[in-house]
Design a protein around this motif. Structure first.
Motif, PDB file in Angstrom:
ATOM      1  N   ARG A 143       0.833  -1.214   0.000  1.00 18.80           N
ATOM      2  CA  ARG A 143       0.000   0.000   0.000  1.00 18.80           C
ATOM      3  C   ARG A 143       0.859   1.253   0.000  1.00 18.80           C
ATOM      4  N   GLU A 144       1.921   1.267   0.818  1.00 19.09           N
ATOM      5  CA  GLU A 144       2.790   2.438   0.919  1.00 19.09           C
ATOM      6  C   GLU A 144       3.519   2.695  -0.399  1.00 19.09           C
ATOM      7  N   ARG A 145       4.016   1.645  -1.033  1.00 18.59           N
ATOM      8  CA  ARG A 145       4.682   1.819  -2.336  1.00 18.59           C
ATOM      9  C   ARG A 145       3.701   2.329  -3.384  1.00 18.59           C
ATOM     10  N   GLY A 146       2.482   1.827  -3.338  1.00 11.29           N
ATOM     11  CA  GLY A 146       1.455   2.303  -4.271  1.00 11.29           C
ATOM     12  C   GLY A 146       1.123   3.764  -4.038  1.00 11.29           C
ATOM     13  N   ARG A 147       0.991   4.149  -2.757  1.00 11.04           N
ATOM     14  CA  ARG A 147       0.706   5.541  -2.421  1.00 11.04           C
ATOM     15  C   ARG A 147       1.832   6.459  -2.892  1.00 11.04           C
ATOM     16  N   ARG A 148       3.096   6.038  -2.657  1.00 13.29           N
ATOM     17  CA  ARG A 148       4.237   6.845  -3.094  1.00 13.29           C
ATOM     18  C   ARG A 148       4.292   6.956  -4.613  1.00 13.29           C
ATOM     19  N   ALA A 149       3.967   5.875  -5.311  1.00 13.73           N
ATOM     20  CA  ALA A 149       3.979   5.907  -6.779  1.00 13.73           C
ATOM     21  C   ALA A 149       2.926   6.873  -7.303  1.00 13.73           C
ATOM     22  N   TRP A 150       1.714   6.834  -6.714  1.00 14.67           N
ATOM     23  CA  TRP A 150       0.668   7.768  -7.146  1.00 14.67           C
ATOM     24  C   TRP A 150       1.043   9.201  -6.820  1.00 14.67           C
ATOM     25  N   ALA A 151       1.624   9.436  -5.644  1.00 14.58           N
ATOM     26  CA  ALA A 151       2.038  10.787  -5.256  1.00 14.58           C
ATOM     27  C   ALA A 151       3.119  11.306  -6.201  1.00 14.58           C
ATOM     28  N   SER A 152       4.065  10.454  -6.556  1.00 18.82           N
ATOM     29  CA  SER A 152       5.126  10.833  -7.481  1.00 18.82           C
ATOM     30  C   SER A 152       4.553  11.154  -8.856  1.00 18.82           C
ATOM     31  N   SER A 153       3.614  10.333  -9.306  1.00 20.66           N
ATOM     32  CA  SER A 153       2.968  10.549 -10.600  1.00 20.66           C
ATOM     33  C   SER A 153       2.187  11.862 -10.589  1.00 20.66           C
ATOM     34  N   ASP A 154       1.471  12.128  -9.496  1.00 20.32           N
ATOM     35  CA  ASP A 154       0.695  13.356  -9.362  1.00 20.32           C
ATOM     36  C   ASP A 154       1.615  14.577  -9.354  1.00 20.32           C
ATOM     37  N   LEU A 155       2.746  14.491  -8.652  1.00 22.85           N
ATOM     38  CA  LEU A 155       3.714  15.581  -8.599  1.00 22.85           C
ATOM     39  C   LEU A 155       4.285  15.850  -9.990  1.00 22.85           C
ATOM     40  N   GLU A 156       4.605  14.795 -10.703  1.00 25.09           N
ATOM     41  CA  GLU A 156       5.146  14.938 -12.063  1.00 25.09           C
ATOM     42  C   GLU A 156       4.116  15.595 -12.986  1.00 25.09           C
ATOM     43  N   GLU A 157       2.855  15.211 -12.838  1.00 29.47           N
ATOM     44  CA  GLU A 157       1.786  15.791 -13.655  1.00 29.47           C
ATOM     45  C   GLU A 157       1.641  17.291 -13.371  1.00 29.47           C
ATOM     46  N   HIS A 158       1.688  17.678 -12.094  1.00 23.77           N
ATOM     47  CA  HIS A 158       1.605  19.095 -11.723  1.00 23.77           C
ATOM     48  C   HIS A 158       2.802  19.873 -12.268  1.00 23.77           C
ATOM     49  N   ARG A 159       3.981  19.256 -12.207  1.00 17.70           N
ATOM     50  CA  ARG A 159       5.198  19.891 -12.726  1.00 17.70           C
ATOM     51  C   ARG A 159       5.079  20.135 -14.229  1.00 17.70           C
ATOM     52  N   GLU A 160       4.614  19.126 -14.965  1.00 18.95           N
ATOM     53  CA  GLU A 160       4.444  19.267 -16.415  1.00 18.95           C
ATOM     54  C   GLU A 160       3.405  20.335 -16.749  1.00 18.95           C
ATOM     55  N   LYS A 161       2.317  20.369 -15.979  1.00 14.04           N
ATOM     56  CA  LYS A 161       1.262  21.358 -16.197  1.00 14.04           C
ATOM     57  C   LYS A 161       1.802  22.773 -15.947  1.00 14.04           C
ATOM     58  N   ALA A 162       2.593  22.927 -14.880  1.00  8.57           N
ATOM     59  CA  ALA A 162       3.177  24.243 -14.562  1.00  8.57           C
ATOM     60  C   ALA A 162       4.151  24.683 -15.641  1.00  8.57           C
ATOM     61  N   GLU A 163       4.945  23.752 -16.168  1.00 11.63           N
ATOM     62  CA  GLU A 163       5.890  24.074 -17.250  1.00 11.63           C
ATOM     63  C   GLU A 163       5.137  24.469 -18.521  1.00 11.63           C
ATOM     64  N   ALA A 164       4.030  23.782 -18.821  1.00 14.02           N
ATOM     65  CA  ALA A 164       3.223  24.108 -19.997  1.00 14.02           C
ATOM     66  C   ALA A 164       2.590  25.496 -19.853  1.00 14.02           C
ATOM     67  N   GLU A 165       2.105  25.818 -18.646  1.00 14.59           N
ATOM     68  CA  GLU A 165       1.521  27.150 -18.417  1.00 14.59           C
ATOM     69  C   GLU A 165       2.582  28.236 -18.496  1.00 14.59           C
ATOM     70  N   GLU A 166       3.784  27.937 -18.018  1.00  9.33           N
ATOM     71  CA  GLU A 166       4.893  28.893 -18.071  1.00  9.33           C
ATOM     72  C   GLU A 166       5.297  29.182 -19.519  1.00  9.33           C
ATOM     73  N   LYS A 167       5.327  28.120 -20.352  1.00  9.19           N
ATOM     74  CA  LYS A 167       5.645  28.296 -21.778  1.00  9.19           C
ATOM     75  C   LYS A 167       4.591  29.120 -22.472  1.00  9.19           C
ATOM     76  N   ALA A 168       3.331  28.878 -22.115  1.00  4.92           N
ATOM     77  CA  ALA A 168       2.218  29.572 -22.757  1.00  4.92           C
ATOM     78  C   ALA A 168       2.215  31.060 -22.383  1.00  4.92           C
ATOM     79  N   ALA A 169       2.713  31.396 -21.221  1.00  7.90           N
ATOM     80  CA  ALA A 169       2.695  32.810 -20.770  1.00  7.90           C
ATOM     81  C   ALA A 169       3.851  33.600 -21.312  1.00  7.90           C
TER      82      ALA A 169
END
Length: 123
Positions: free
Chosen positions: A97-123
């Protein structure tokens, strides 16, 4: 206790030697030798579960050994194994369960990072 199994598709690939649990008697495999006790170390649904395995199974020389080093006639390979545990131990369930939670958290963090980079490029 489960029945002996010859379905090698579900036999764990990563394991370590383990001690025989209290109250469990040692068994003999199809070739008549006493079985070894192993514990699953694969990150899988069987993590931490113990099973009996023929002692001759691992004595089969690996394919990577040179033909000059390999013994001329390896012992017969008995593919016997039998699960000792019928359920995953509590510590392993927590780890999965803990490894699964960490994997989802890491994936979510990466998604937010990519979204922020895309918004930064667009601005």
């Amino acid at each position: 206790m489960s029945l002996p199994c010859s379905d090698q598709s579900i036999r764990p690939k990563k394991m370590k030697s383990a001690s025989l649990p209290r109250g469990v008697e040692a068994v003999r495999c199809w070739c008549g030798d006493l079985c070894k006790v192993n514990e699953v170390t694969d990150f899988s649904d069987w993590l931490g579960m113990k099973f009996f395995m023929c002692a001759n199974y691992e004595s089969h020389p690996p394919e990577s050994i040179s033909a000059y080093i390999r013994p001329p006639s390896p012992p017969p390979v008995c593919m016997y194994y039998r699960w000792i545990d019928t359920e995953t131990p509590d510590w392993a369930v927590t780890e999965i369960r803990e490894r699964g939670r960490r994997a989802w958290a890491s994936s979510d963090l990466e998604e937010h990072r990519e979204k922020a980079e895309a918004e930064e490029k667009a601005a």
